[in-house]
Design a protein around this motif. Structure first.
Motif, PDB file in Angstrom:
ATOM      1  N   THR A   1      -4.586   0.748  -8.557  1.00 50.70           N
ATOM      2  CA  THR A   1      -4.933  -0.251  -7.554  1.00 50.70           C
ATOM      3  C   THR A   1      -5.509  -1.494  -8.217  1.00 50.70           C
TER       4      THR A   1
ATOM      5  N   SER B   1      -3.533   4.926  -2.421  1.00 51.12           N
ATOM      6  CA  SER B   1      -4.528   5.811  -1.821  1.00 51.12           C
ATOM      7  C   SER B   1      -4.151   7.270  -2.033  1.00 51.12           C
TER       8      SER B   1
ATOM      9  N   THR C   1      -2.175  -1.380  -3.675  1.00 48.70           N
ATOM     10  CA  THR C   1      -3.228  -0.442  -3.291  1.00 48.70           C
ATOM     11  C   THR C   1      -2.628   0.951  -3.215  1.00 48.70           C
TER      12      THR C   1
ATOM     13  N   GLN D   1      -1.048  -7.873  -4.378  1.00 47.33           N
ATOM     14  CA  GLN D   1      -1.964  -6.735  -4.313  1.00 47.33           C
ATOM     15  C   GLN D   1      -1.202  -5.414  -4.250  1.00 47.33           C
TER      16      GLN D   1
ATOM     17  N   SER E   1       0.841  -1.189   0.000  1.00 46.89           N
ATOM     18  CA  SER E   1       0.000   0.000   0.000  1.00 46.89           C
ATOM     19  C   SER E   1       0.876   1.237   0.000  1.00 46.89           C
TER      20      SER E   1
END
Length: 127
Positions: free
Chosen positions: A91, A126, A124, A122, A11
């Protein structure tokens, strides 16, 4: 059985960077075209970047060109995806894929042309 294993997801905030890795367990890995795909929830799998067996040619999706760089280290049987200037629309689950037949022109970004796949990692991003 050819196996691929991705790592490096995580992330980050918009504008950040990540580097994904994909290891292939075939030590004659220079016979494979290798690619990165991504899939977001509810969306189709899309091609991100593909690299030729010896690393001399690359092709990128328009959405990532200039921000992402695909590369491979033949001595380590590993392919990389350097992702810079990440945006929330990046993402997705990123998957590596390999094909021992075809050319960049014929493989295109059609998942059906790649018989070997990793499980995915994954990413991600933001705001």
């Amino acid at each position: 059985q050819v196996q691929l294993l991705e790592s490096g997801g995580g992330s980050v905030q918009a504008g950040g960077t990540l580097r994904l890795s994909c290891v292939i367990n075939d030590y004659s890995d220079t016979k494979y075209y290798m690619a990165w795909f991504r899939q977001a929830p509810g969306k189709e799998r899309e091609g991100v970047a593909v690299i030729s067996p010896l690393g001399s040619s690359e092709h990128y999706a328009r959405s990532v060109k200039g921000r992402f760089t695909i590369s491979r280290d033949k001595g380590k049987n590993t392919m990389y995806l350097q992702m810079n200037s990440l945006q929330p629309e990046d993402t997705a689950t990123y998957l590596c894929a390999a094909a021992s037949q075809g050319t960049l022109a014929t493989l295109k970004f059609d998942p059906k042309n790649f018989p070997y796949w990793g499980q995915g990692t994954q990413v991600t991003v933001s705001l």
